[in-house]
Write a protein that holds these residues in place. Structure first.
Motif, short mmCIF file in Angstrom:
data_model
loop_
_atom_site.label_atom_id
_atom_site.label_comp_id
_atom_site.label_asym_id
_atom_site.label_seq_id
_atom_site.Cartn_x
_atom_site.Cartn_y
_atom_site.Cartn_z
N GLN A 1 12.05 -6.64 15.05
CA GLN A 1 10.84 -7.04 14.36
C GLN A 1 10.79 -6.38 12.99
OE1 GLN A 1 7.58 -6.00 16.94
NE2 GLN A 1 7.67 -7.96 18.02
N HIS A 2 10.17 -7.05 12.05
CA HIS A 2 10.06 -6.49 10.71
C HIS A 2 9.06 -5.32 10.71
CE1 HIS A 2 12.37 -9.41 8.37
NE2 HIS A 2 11.89 -10.35 9.17
N ARG A 3 9.45 -4.25 10.01
CA ARG A 3 8.54 -3.12 9.86
C ARG A 3 7.40 -3.51 8.92
NH1 ARG A 3 11.82 1.00 7.75
NH2 ARG A 3 12.10 1.91 9.83
N VAL B 1 0.83 -1.21 0.00
CA VAL B 1 0.00 0.00 0.00
C VAL B 1 0.86 1.26 0.00
CG1 VAL B 1 -1.77 1.31 1.24
CG2 VAL B 1 -1.87 -1.19 1.20
N SER B 2 1.79 1.32 0.93
CA SER B 2 2.58 2.55 1.11
C SER B 2 3.86 2.59 0.29
CB SER B 2 2.94 2.72 2.59
OG SER B 2 3.82 1.67 3.00
N GLY B 3 4.37 1.41 -0.09
CA GLY B 3 5.65 1.36 -0.80
C GLY B 3 6.84 1.45 0.12
N VAL B 4 6.59 1.54 1.43
CA VAL B 4 7.68 1.62 2.40
C VAL B 4 8.41 0.29 2.44
CG1 VAL B 4 8.26 1.89 4.84
CG2 VAL B 4 6.52 3.36 3.80
N GLU C 1 -2.27 9.82 15.36
CA GLU C 1 -2.86 8.52 15.03
C GLU C 1 -2.94 8.31 13.53
OE1 GLU C 1 -6.60 5.65 16.32
OE2 GLU C 1 -6.67 7.81 16.74
N GLY C 2 -3.07 9.39 12.77
CA GLY C 2 -3.19 9.27 11.33
C GLY C 2 -1.87 9.10 10.61
N LYS C 3 -0.76 9.22 11.34
CA LYS C 3 0.55 9.08 10.74
C LYS C 3 1.04 7.64 10.82
CE LYS C 3 1.90 13.85 11.85
NZ LYS C 3 2.86 14.71 12.59
N LEU C 4 1.88 7.28 9.88
CA LEU C 4 2.44 5.93 9.85
C LEU C 4 3.92 5.98 10.21
CD1 LEU C 4 0.73 4.67 6.60
CD2 LEU C 4 0.38 3.73 8.88
N PRO C 5 4.39 4.98 10.96
CA PRO C 5 5.82 4.94 11.30
C PRO C 5 6.65 4.59 10.07
CG PRO C 5 4.71 2.97 12.06
CD PRO C 5 3.65 3.87 11.55
N CYS C 6 7.35 5.54 9.55
CA CYS C 6 8.13 5.34 8.32
C CYS C 6 9.57 5.78 8.56
CB CYS C 6 7.54 6.16 7.18
SG CYS C 6 5.83 5.74 6.79
N LEU D 1 2.37 -5.79 4.41
CA LEU D 1 1.81 -4.53 4.90
C LEU D 1 2.64 -4.00 6.05
CD1 LEU D 1 -1.99 -5.55 5.16
CD2 LEU D 1 -0.91 -4.25 3.30
N LEU D 2 2.63 -2.69 6.23
CA LEU D 2 3.21 -2.13 7.45
C LEU D 2 2.44 -2.68 8.64
CD1 LEU D 2 3.66 1.62 6.41
CD2 LEU D 2 5.49 0.03 7.04
N LYS D 3 3.14 -2.85 9.74
CA LYS D 3 2.48 -3.43 10.92
C LYS D 3 1.23 -2.63 11.31
CE LYS D 3 6.09 -3.49 13.59
NZ LYS D 3 6.99 -3.69 14.77
N ASP D 4 1.33 -1.30 11.23
CA ASP D 4 0.20 -0.47 11.61
C ASP D 4 -1.00 -0.69 10.68
OD1 ASP D 4 2.62 0.84 12.78
OD2 ASP D 4 1.08 2.18 13.59
#
Length: 302
Positions: free
Chosen positions: A149-151, A137-140, A229-234, A190-193
């Motif tokens: 742990q894997h992001r 989804v994010s391309g991160v 809360e709307g931000k993703l850990p990147c 997917l990102l964990k979040d």
């Protein structure tokens, strides 16, 4: 007819005979009369056997005909009963599917469980050569964090902790594209979040089988707020948020007809998500109807 003709001839001879000859001819007349009676009986037997064309003269035949009609009526009722039973079984199956939400009350430990070989299968399916694993989804890109742990995680679309229910559901949907719970068709990177939000039914994927694409949809309005809360850990320098990713289309550059997640599982998940979002007041009645229509139209065979 022949017997009656012979009787007529015998009677004519008897009438024309003298008194002396009548005694002799009497025997012929009597014999002819017996022949007529015998022939009449035989005719009646044949007539009874052939009763239908002659107005159902045979009582026995009428009784048999009534029995056959009763049997035919019972067969019609059995066929109607079978149709009603099949309809009832279909409705029961649908009710059972909707009565058990595989994503209801998932714990964080079950959400983040990485047991099994899903990750290896996803790498084989989506990661070519020496490419790096990244969130679809994010391309991160993936990396191990300080906690080792894997992001980017190998997320089960149907929760692994509900494997028993998955096998039951698969028995009625043999074309899901998943051979087991750890099949690549039952997973995405997917990102964990995002995985947590997916399992909490705060986000979902809308499928487009015609164009072989997915649309990432955020249902929880809190995730769309430009707050923490709307931000993703990147990684440093990356400012991805759910607002940025909302309505992101994942197309042929990332998935193909033969390399894609199970659209059936994703559509089922989206259906539960939209229902929950409406009950929680996240979406309006009109939005709920629109989403349900999209999910209904896009629900594929696989």
């Amino acid at each position: 007819g022949v017997a009656k003709a012979e009787l007529g001839v015998a009677e004519a001879k008897w009438q024309a005979a003298t008194e002396g000859d009548k005694a002799v001819l009497q025997e012929s007349v009597t014999t002819a009369q017996e022949s007529v009676k015998t022939a009449q009986k035989a005719y009646n037997v044949v007539l009874d056997a052939a009763a239908p064309p002659h107005g159902f003269q045979s009582t026995e035949y009428r009784q048999q005909h009534e029995v056959l009609q009763n049997i035919e009526g019972v067969l019609v009722q059995i066929q109607e009963g079978q149709r009603e039973l099949k309809k009832g079984q279909t409705e029961l199956k649908q009710w059972l599917e909707l009565s058990f939400d595989p994503w209801e009350q998932l714990s964080q430990s079950s959400t983040l469980s990485q047991k099994g070989n899903l990750r290896a299968r996803l790498i084989k399916q989506y990661v070519e050569g020496g490419a790096v694993v990244e969130c679809i989804v994010s391309g991160v890109q993936d990396c191990k964090e300080a906690s080792h742990q894997h992001r980017v995680v190998a997320a089960h679309l149907w929760p692994r902790s509900r494997e028993g229910k998955f096998q039951w559901w698969r028995s009625g949907h043999p074309d899901t594209g998943c051979s087991d719970i750890d099949d690549a068709g039952n997973g995405l990177f997917l990102l964990k979040d995002i995985e947590e939000a997916y399992d909490a039914k705060r986000v979902c994927f809308l499928c487009d089988p015609l164009n072989i694409s997915l649309q990432f949809t955020v249902l929880d309005p809190q995730l769309l707020n430009p707050d923490q809360e709307g931000k993703l850990p990147c990684p440093a320098g990356c400012t991805k948020s759910y607002r940025d990713l909302h309505n992101t289309v994942i197309g042929p550059s990332k998935i193909t007809k033969h390399k894609r997640p199970s659209f059936q599982v994703l559509s089922l998940h989206a259906n539960f998500c939209v229902h929950a979002a409406f009950e929680k007041g996240w979406i309006s009645k009109d939005q709920h109807s629109s989403f349900r229509e999209i999910i209904s139209i896009s629900s594929p065979s696989k």
